[in-house]
Design a protein around this motif. Structure first.
Motif, PDB file in Angstrom:
ATOM      1  N   ALA A   1      39.783  -9.640 -31.449  1.00 61.92           N
ATOM      2  CA  ALA A   1      40.946  -9.187 -32.215  1.00 61.92           C
ATOM      3  C   ALA A   1      42.202 -10.020 -31.956  1.00 61.92           C
ATOM      4  O   ALA A   1      43.029 -10.183 -32.855  1.00 61.92           O
TER       5      ALA A   1
ATOM      6  N   ARG B   1      35.169  -8.267 -25.027  1.00 59.22           N
ATOM      7  CA  ARG B   1      34.717  -8.903 -26.269  1.00 59.22           C
ATOM      8  C   ARG B   1      35.599  -8.517 -27.445  1.00 59.22           C
ATOM      9  O   ARG B   1      36.002  -9.349 -28.249  1.00 59.22           O
ATOM     10  N   ARG B   2      35.884  -7.227 -27.552  1.00 61.66           N
ATOM     11  CA  ARG B   2      36.703  -6.733 -28.660  1.00 61.66           C
ATOM     12  C   ARG B   2      38.138  -7.257 -28.585  1.00 61.66           C
ATOM     13  O   ARG B   2      38.730  -7.599 -29.602  1.00 61.66           O
TER      14      ARG B   2
ATOM     15  N   THR C   1      41.489  -1.918 -30.652  1.00 58.17           N
ATOM     16  CA  THR C   1      41.574  -3.381 -30.685  1.00 58.17           C
ATOM     17  C   THR C   1      41.794  -3.890 -32.109  1.00 58.17           C
ATOM     18  O   THR C   1      42.578  -4.816 -32.320  1.00 58.17           O
ATOM     19  N   THR C   2      41.126  -3.269 -33.065  1.00 56.57           N
ATOM     20  CA  THR C   2      41.326  -3.650 -34.474  1.00 56.57           C
ATOM     21  C   THR C   2      42.769  -3.389 -34.885  1.00 56.57           C
ATOM     22  O   THR C   2      43.420  -4.248 -35.493  1.00 56.57           O
TER      23      THR C   2
ATOM     24  N   HIS D   1      32.317  -4.825 -23.300  1.00 62.18           N
ATOM     25  CA  HIS D   1      32.592  -4.493 -24.703  1.00 62.18           C
ATOM     26  C   HIS D   1      34.095  -4.576 -24.965  1.00 62.18           C
ATOM     27  O   HIS D   1      34.527  -5.146 -25.973  1.00 62.18           O
TER      28      HIS D   1
ATOM     29  N   LYS E   1      33.450   3.666 -27.016  1.00 59.92           N
ATOM     30  CA  LYS E   1      33.291   2.444 -27.816  1.00 59.92           C
ATOM     31  C   LYS E   1      34.053   2.536 -29.131  1.00 59.92           C
ATOM     32  O   LYS E   1      34.705   1.576 -29.541  1.00 59.92           O
ATOM     33  N   VAL E   2      33.972   3.666 -29.791  1.00 56.95           N
ATOM     34  CA  VAL E   2      34.700   3.846 -31.058  1.00 56.95           C
ATOM     35  C   VAL E   2      36.197   3.773 -30.810  1.00 56.95           C
ATOM     36  O   VAL E   2      36.937   3.105 -31.553  1.00 56.95           O
ATOM     37  N   CYS E   3      36.642   4.403 -29.749  1.00 56.06           N
ATOM     38  CA  CYS E   3      38.061   4.401 -29.402  1.00 56.06           C
ATOM     39  C   CYS E   3      38.555   2.973 -29.142  1.00 56.06           C
ATOM     40  O   CYS E   3      39.602   2.566 -29.637  1.00 56.06           O
ATOM     41  N   ILE E   4      37.797   2.211 -28.377  1.00 53.06           N
ATOM     42  CA  ILE E   4      38.143   0.819 -28.072  1.00 53.06           C
ATOM     43  C   ILE E   4      38.111  -0.036 -29.338  1.00 53.06           C
ATOM     44  O   ILE E   4      39.020  -0.843 -29.573  1.00 53.06           O
ATOM     45  N   ASP E   5      37.084   0.143 -30.161  1.00 53.18           N
ATOM     46  CA  ASP E   5      36.973  -0.628 -31.402  1.00 53.18           C
ATOM     47  C   ASP E   5      38.181  -0.393 -32.311  1.00 53.18           C
ATOM     48  O   ASP E   5      38.766  -1.341 -32.840  1.00 53.18           O
ATOM     49  N   LEU E   6      38.541   0.867 -32.486  1.00 52.18           N
ATOM     50  CA  LEU E   6      39.677   1.193 -33.354  1.00 52.18           C
ATOM     51  C   LEU E   6      40.985   0.648 -32.794  1.00 52.18           C
ATOM     52  O   LEU E   6      41.806   0.099 -33.535  1.00 52.18           O
TER      53      LEU E   6
END
Length: 107
Positions: free
Chosen positions: A27, A22-23, A85-86, A19, A78-83
């Motif tokens: 990004a 991918r992120r 990387t964005t 994950h 996952k939320v931490c990584i998503d935020l």
């Protein structure tokens, strides 16, 4: 794009590592020619106690300009990584736009 993962006693399963990769690619891949290196630091401050203690810091080394850092904290990996990387993607885009703007002013 070359990237390194650094953790402080955090055990990541294969799914979470995939994950993260991918992120990162989503990004940052469009900026690949300008990126020298990416360091990802994951830490769980409170251990198994829970709460907003999981942090993800992404340090992007850019060619010919200052480094870009994005850091987030959340209770879910996952939320931490998503935020993070964005935020890293947005910060790199802004840094490169500023560099282009400065170069156009000098020309």
């Amino acid at each position: 794009m070359l990237w390194n993962l650094h953790t402080n006693d955090v055990v990541l399963d294969v799914e979470l590592k995939e994950h993260l990769e991918r992120r990162l690619l989503f990004a940052l891949s469009r900026f690949d020619p300008k990126i020298l290196k990416v360091d990802v630091h994951l830490a769980d401050e409170n251990g198994p106690k829970g709460g907003l203690d999981k942090s993800c810091q992404i340090h992007v080394r850019l060619s010919g300009q200052a480094d870009v850092v994005a850091r987030t904290v959340d209770a879910d990996w996952k939320v931490c990584i998503d935020l993070a990387t964005t935020r890293a993607g947005h910060n790199v885009r802004r840094a490169l736009a500023r560099k282009r703007e400065q170069q156009s002013r000098l020309a």
